[in-house]
Design an enzyme around this catalytic site. Structure first.
Site, mmCIF file in Angstrom:
data_model
loop_
_atom_site.group_PDB
_atom_site.id
_atom_site.type_symbol
_atom_site.label_atom_id
_atom_site.label_comp_id
_atom_site.label_asym_id
_atom_site.label_seq_id
_atom_site.Cartn_x
_atom_site.Cartn_y
_atom_site.Cartn_z
ATOM 1 N N ASP A 101 -15.289 -22.049 89.318
ATOM 2 C CA ASP A 101 -15.985 -21.962 88.032
ATOM 3 C C ASP A 101 -16.381 -20.495 87.884
ATOM 4 O O ASP A 101 -17.269 -20.003 88.589
ATOM 5 C CB ASP A 101 -17.225 -22.873 88.064
ATOM 6 C CG ASP A 101 -18.079 -22.737 86.803
ATOM 7 O OD1 ASP A 101 -17.772 -21.879 85.950
ATOM 8 O OD2 ASP A 101 -19.067 -23.494 86.688
ATOM 9 N N TRP A 133 -25.122 -25.824 88.348
ATOM 10 C CA TRP A 133 -23.771 -26.055 87.839
ATOM 11 C C TRP A 133 -22.873 -26.666 88.893
ATOM 12 O O TRP A 133 -21.983 -27.455 88.571
ATOM 13 C CB TRP A 133 -23.185 -24.777 87.243
ATOM 14 C CG TRP A 133 -24.019 -24.293 86.095
ATOM 15 C CD1 TRP A 133 -24.754 -23.152 86.040
ATOM 16 C CD2 TRP A 133 -24.264 -24.989 84.857
ATOM 17 N NE1 TRP A 133 -25.435 -23.084 84.847
ATOM 18 C CE2 TRP A 133 -25.152 -24.189 84.108
ATOM 19 C CE3 TRP A 133 -23.826 -26.201 84.320
ATOM 20 C CZ2 TRP A 133 -25.603 -24.554 82.840
ATOM 21 C CZ3 TRP A 133 -24.280 -26.570 83.056
ATOM 22 C CH2 TRP A 133 -25.152 -25.751 82.343
ATOM 23 N N LYS A 192 -19.789 -16.319 77.433
ATOM 24 C CA LYS A 192 -20.460 -15.205 78.113
ATOM 25 C C LYS A 192 -19.594 -13.947 78.009
ATOM 26 O O LYS A 192 -19.914 -13.051 77.248
ATOM 27 C CB LYS A 192 -20.759 -15.579 79.553
ATOM 28 C CG LYS A 192 -21.716 -16.780 79.619
ATOM 29 C CD LYS A 192 -21.488 -17.598 80.840
ATOM 30 C CE LYS A 192 -22.084 -18.983 80.805
ATOM 31 N NZ LYS A 192 -23.417 -19.136 80.267
HETATM 32 N N1 PMP Z 1 -20.834 -23.216 84.784
HETATM 33 C C1 PMP Z 1 -21.601 -22.102 84.713
HETATM 34 C C2 PMP Z 1 -21.591 -21.131 85.850
HETATM 35 C C3 PMP Z 1 -22.400 -21.906 83.577
HETATM 36 O O1 PMP Z 1 -23.171 -20.822 83.498
HETATM 37 C C4 PMP Z 1 -22.371 -22.856 82.533
HETATM 38 C C5 PMP Z 1 -23.158 -22.681 81.254
HETATM 39 N N2 PMP Z 1 -24.122 -21.773 81.213
HETATM 40 C C6 PMP Z 1 -21.572 -23.985 82.678
HETATM 41 C C7 PMP Z 1 -20.806 -24.119 83.813
HETATM 42 C C8 PMP Z 1 -21.513 -25.044 81.612
HETATM 43 O O2 PMP Z 1 -20.789 -24.543 80.580
HETATM 44 P P1 PMP Z 1 -20.584 -25.315 79.192
HETATM 45 O O3 PMP Z 1 -21.883 -25.274 78.495
HETATM 46 O O4 PMP Z 1 -19.520 -24.480 78.535
HETATM 47 O O5 PMP Z 1 -20.116 -26.680 79.494
#
Ligand code: PMP
Length: 360
Positions: free
Chosen positions: A172, A102, A196
């Site tokens: 994030d 991420w 989550k």
């Molecule tokens: N950051 C983290 C820490 C994540 O776990 C995730 C998705 N699992 C994301 C970003 C991406 O999120 P999204 O699918 O809502 O764009």
């Protein structure tokens, strides 16, 4: 009604009380004769829903008055782009700590707007820890400093939030927001996808210090400018109304439990039960360094692919669902977000003990 213990990393299990409340109100919300999905976002009912959701979030996270709360769309992934588009302005430079897929995606987006300095990375350790941070390596002229406080795929978490002084810290917090007490004032921006610990997918929460709004000139797309959403109370366009309503129910659920400190205590107990078992098991182990272990996502392995597959299959039959690790790392992963009751973790450990006896 048969429900399983669902260890999905996201979309993840929601509190049963919240789902039942939403079911009760599905076709007739607050005697309006309409469901929330059918209502105008400009109407009185929805204004109350979004207003209470914001007020409750402010209360449980103790958000200072000089921060705006925005309810956006596009997932956490859109924030990977919105952060640099809005903040990489003065020196066109930012510091990033690289802790997994991420942050990799966030870094790739930031590089489109300016210079990215990777302060530290745990890539060489396969992201099994949060790298030690030496403030001597932080850029003095960065427009911001970026971290992912919990790394969903690898199960790592910052035990200490870095002190970046005057440089705004951007986090994030998608997979550990609302799971433990944090001091919002330490951050310039906190963002999190909902699916989550907040509610159903569709809404992304951004908590932003007011002085960081409106730095970009008019050249960025209107919808990507934090100012647009701040000036219009997240209603520049139709917001994800139902997801916001569900998030509001989750915030109330946390409040009714006694707030984040109470939820955190349970989360620590849950994680403790699982890690203690893993550290004493002769079959399973945690690949994550102790100091970096997440309270929310707990990966574990046997070291043998066929045994991992057998475990996942048999666990599913026993009502313990979605325990397969992320496709890029393999093994197993138990996500134990706020809504996972302690009984679910105990049931998992009991099943692991049984599996170990039979297969160890
Ligand atoms: N950051 C983290 C820490 C994540 O776990 C995730 C998705 N699992 C994301 C970003 C991406 O999120 P999204 O699918 O809502 O764009």
């Amino acid at each position: 009604m048969k429900r399983v213990y669902n260890f999905s990393a996201g979309p993840a299990c929601l509190p049963e009380e919240v789902l039942l409340k939403a079911a009760e109100e599905m076709v007739n919300y607050n005697n309006s004769g309409m469901g929330v999905m059918e209502m105008s976002h400009r109407g009185k009912e929805f204004k109350n829903i979004i207003g209470s959701a914001e007020a409750d979030l402010r209360e449980i996270m103790n958000i200072p008055v000089n921060y705006k709360v925005l309810f956006l769309q596009g997932g956490a992934s859109l924030q990977f782009a919105m952060v640099p588009l809005n903040l990489m302005i003065k020196n066109k430079k930012a510091d990033y700590v690289h802790t997994g897929q991420w942050t990799k995606k966030a870094i790739a987006e930031a590089k489109k707007s300016g210079t990215v300095n990777i302060v530290a990375s745990s890539e060489e350790d396969k992201f099994t820890r949060i790298p030690p941070l030496d403030p001597g390596m932080f850029s003095r002229d960065a427009d911001y400093f970026y971290i992912a406080t919990n790394n969903t795929i690898y199960g790592t978490r910052y035990a200490d939030i870095p002190d970046t002084g005057d440089i705004p810290l951007v986090a994030d917090m998608s997979s550990n927001i609302l799971s433990e007490t944090i001091d919002v004032a330490k951050f310039g921006i906190i963002f999190a996808g909902a699916q989550k610990n907040i509610g159903p997918a569709g809404v992304t929460i951004v908590i932003i210090r007011e002085d960081l709004i409106g730095l970009a000139d008019g050249s960025i797309p209107t919808m990507l400018d934090y100012r647009t959403h701040a000036d219009n109370a997240s209603m520049f366009n139709t917001p994800p109304c139902y997801s916001i309503y569900m998030a509001g129910l989750v915030f109330k659920w946390i409040k009714n439990k006694g707030g984040i400190p109470v939820v955190e205590e349970v989360n620590r107990k849950k994680a403790d039960i699982l890690y203690k078992y893993l550290d004493n098991s002769g079959l399973f182990r945690s690949p994550v360094e102790k100091e970096s272990r997440s309270l929310m996502n707990v990966p574990f392995v046997t070291g043998k692919d066929d045994l991992d597959a057998k475990f996942i299959e048999e666990a599913g039959k026993a009502g313990l669902e979605t325990l397969k690790g992320h496709r890029t790392v393999g093994g197993m992963r138990a996500s134990i977000y706020n809504a996972m009751p302690i009984e679910g973790v105990k049931a998992l450990v009991a099943f692991m003990e049984k599996f170990e006896k039979e297969n160890g």
